[in-house]
Design an enzyme around this catalytic site. Structure first.
Site, short mmCIF file in Angstrom:
data_model
loop_
_atom_site.label_atom_id
_atom_site.label_comp_id
_atom_site.label_asym_id
_atom_site.label_seq_id
_atom_site.Cartn_x
_atom_site.Cartn_y
_atom_site.Cartn_z
N LYS A 183 0.87 -0.78 0.06
CA LYS A 183 0.31 -0.11 -0.10
C LYS A 183 1.11 1.28 0.36
O LYS A 183 2.22 1.48 0.53
CB LYS A 183 -1.10 -0.29 1.55
CG LYS A 183 0.07 0.07 2.56
CD LYS A 183 -1.02 0.44 3.78
CE LYS A 183 -0.02 -0.09 5.36
NZ LYS A 183 -1.82 0.10 6.35
N ARG A 209 -10.07 0.40 15.65
CA ARG A 209 -10.04 1.18 14.31
C ARG A 209 -11.05 1.01 13.55
O ARG A 209 -12.06 1.43 12.83
CB ARG A 209 -8.65 1.21 13.81
CG ARG A 209 -8.39 1.60 12.47
CD ARG A 209 -6.50 1.48 12.20
NE ARG A 209 -6.55 0.19 11.48
CZ ARG A 209 -5.34 0.38 11.43
NH1 ARG A 209 -4.27 0.79 10.94
NH2 ARG A 209 -4.80 -1.01 10.35
N HIS A 268 -4.85 -7.11 13.70
CA HIS A 268 -4.44 -6.76 12.93
C HIS A 268 -3.85 -5.83 15.21
O HIS A 268 -4.37 -5.49 16.15
CB HIS A 268 -4.37 -5.19 13.06
CG HIS A 268 -2.81 -4.01 12.52
ND1 HIS A 268 -2.12 -4.47 11.77
CD2 HIS A 268 -1.82 -2.87 12.81
CE1 HIS A 268 -1.76 -3.48 11.28
NE2 HIS A 268 -1.24 -2.88 12.56
N ARG A 283 1.44 -10.77 7.53
CA ARG A 283 1.55 -10.13 6.51
C ARG A 283 2.46 -9.06 6.76
O ARG A 283 3.05 -7.88 7.73
CB ARG A 283 0.64 -8.63 7.08
CG ARG A 283 -0.66 -9.29 6.79
CD ARG A 283 -1.47 -8.44 7.00
NE ARG A 283 -1.80 -7.51 7.84
CZ ARG A 283 -2.56 -8.24 9.25
NH1 ARG A 283 -3.57 -9.17 9.04
NH2 ARG A 283 -2.58 -7.72 9.85
N TYR A 343 14.80 31.90 4.69
CA TYR A 343 13.40 32.14 4.31
C TYR A 343 13.13 32.48 5.86
O TYR A 343 13.72 31.62 7.03
CB TYR A 343 12.38 31.58 4.56
CG TYR A 343 11.98 31.75 2.89
CD1 TYR A 343 11.58 32.49 1.96
CD2 TYR A 343 12.07 30.54 1.54
CE1 TYR A 343 11.16 32.49 0.53
CE2 TYR A 343 11.72 30.52 0.47
CZ TYR A 343 10.98 31.49 0.91
OH TYR A 343 10.82 32.04 -1.09
N CYS A 369 13.65 25.27 2.13
CA CYS A 369 12.04 26.00 1.24
C CYS A 369 11.29 24.90 0.95
O CYS A 369 12.02 23.41 0.90
CB CYS A 369 13.43 25.88 0.17
SG CYS A 369 14.39 27.19 0.66
N ASP A 427 12.14 23.81 -3.02
CA ASP A 427 12.58 22.98 -3.63
C ASP A 427 14.27 22.82 -3.43
O ASP A 427 14.94 22.67 -4.15
CB ASP A 427 12.36 24.07 -5.14
CG ASP A 427 10.89 23.93 -5.59
OD1 ASP A 427 9.56 23.49 -5.55
OD2 ASP A 427 11.01 25.23 -5.56
#
Length: 370
Positions: free
Chosen positions: A40, A134, A164, A219, A263, A310, A312
């Site tokens: 997942k 859950r 689980h 799992r 920044y 930042c 990027d």
């Protein structure tokens, strides 16, 4: 090898490490059961299609995903075998579950009634809640739970039940985990005559440190990718992170006492510094919480982050790494010389878990399979 990707910020995924991890894990688990590979969230950021294709070669034919679109992506990539959706599929999308031969988790009595109301023989497995609160039927109410499982077996193509173990990674919670196992075992025994083909409770941690007499699937999730369910855990020897995240130095300059960086001017230079700009940022999934406290690896040394991350880019201090130069590769997660900085290490710095780090690396960061 890297010429066909955008060599700006990228992830390298080691297939040989992945396969070795599975082999070591399979030899270390308490139950000698089949593996269900949890892929997942795009295989926890590693790339579900590529990971699925590789592990299918090992003969693994059980997979777990979060939603129907993840399942369809695997099917359309040629992944065969059982694909179990662990979460919710909207009623209007249940046709996709049938058309692609996918198995749907039943989350509650109400949801099951809605699935039954479609009038279609949907392949499914019932979630059993043994204490996580859950999803799933309440194992404490064995009468209602047994009745609901039997109804699903009558009206749908019920292939299994699962639970689980939510604290199997924490040794101090051993008593609670064993209580979960006892509750699940009672449910299993109550519907034993149905002879459901899939019974499973063991996740990555549960498989390593717990045994039960009924699970026939294990799992395998986070440990497959070489990360720890909990930072304090010790994994079997030889299991290592599958992923390395790298970037590039795009500029080097000198800055002087009294100047500020980035920044908000959050970092003030105390003495002459050699500053390098790295071409990765929070839009790539590099957490802004690393501002002024994280580091990257370069020439086997640590280069501390200075200033805020930042969108990027971000900046690091390479004053003590005189060999650093333009276009050098830097390691954001991985190994450089004798220095290692894992996603688990980064998570500790940020007060989170390794899962979030690798899942958070954005789609604009290319994955390179080695």
């Amino acid at each position: 090898m890297k010429s066909n990707i955008l060599k700006r910020s990228w992830v390298e995924v080691s297939i040989s490490t992945l396969l070795r991890n599975i082999h070591i894990y399979s030899g270390s688990i308490q139950n000698k059961s089949s593996i269900m590979a949890v892929v997942k969230a795009d295989a926890y950021g590693h790339g579900a299609v590529n990971i699925g294709r590789e592990i299918q070669k090992l003969g693994i034919n059980n997979y777990a995903v979060s939603n129907v679109l993840e399942a369809v992506e695997l099917r359309e990539a040629g992944i065969e075998g059982q694909i179990l959706i662990l979460g919710y599929t909207p009623r209007e999308n249940l046709d996709m579950v049938i058309n692609y031969d996918i198995t749907q988790a039943l989350l509650s009595v109400e949801y099951t009634n809605d699935v039954i109301a479609t009038g279609k023989n949907i392949k499914c497995q019932y979630a059993i809640d043994t204490g996580m609160n859950r999803i799933g039927l309440n194992a404490d109410d064995i009468v209602v739970t047994e009745k609901a499982v039997r109804l699903a077996a009558e009206k749908l193509n019920l292939t299994g039940i699962f639970t689980h173990l939510c604290v199997a990674d924490n040794p101090s919670e051993n008593k609670f985990t064993k209580l979960q196992q006892k509750k699940f075992e009672a449910v299993v025994e109550s519907v034993a005559d149905l002879q459901l083909p899939y019974i499973h409770s063991l996740n990555s941690a549960g498989g390593l440190w717990y045994h039960d007499g009924y699970s026939n699937l294990n799992r395998l999730g986070i440990v497959m990718y070489g990360l720890k369910p909990d930072y304090l855990n010790f994994l079997p020897e030889g299991i290592e992170p599958v992923m390395e995240w790298k970037s590039i130095i795009t500029m080097i300059k000198e800055v002087y006492h009294g100047e500020t960086i980035g920044y908000g001017r959050s970092y003030e230079v105390q003495k002459k510094m050699r500053l390098a700009t790295i071409s990765t940022g929070y839009a790539d999934g590099y957490n802004r919480g690393l501002s002024n406290k994280g580091y990257v690896l370069l020439y086997g040394k640590k280069a501390p982050i200075v200033g805020r991350i930042c969108m990027d880019q971000f900046m690091v201090d390479v004053t003590d790494i005189p060999e650093a130069k333009m276009y050098d590769e830097v390691v954001l997660i991985g190994k450089s010389g004798d220095e290692v900085f894992t996603a688990d290490d980064m998570a500790q710095m940020l007060g989170t878990i390794g899962y979030e780090i690798v899942c958070g690396i954005s789609k604009r960061v290319p994955r390179l399979y080695i």
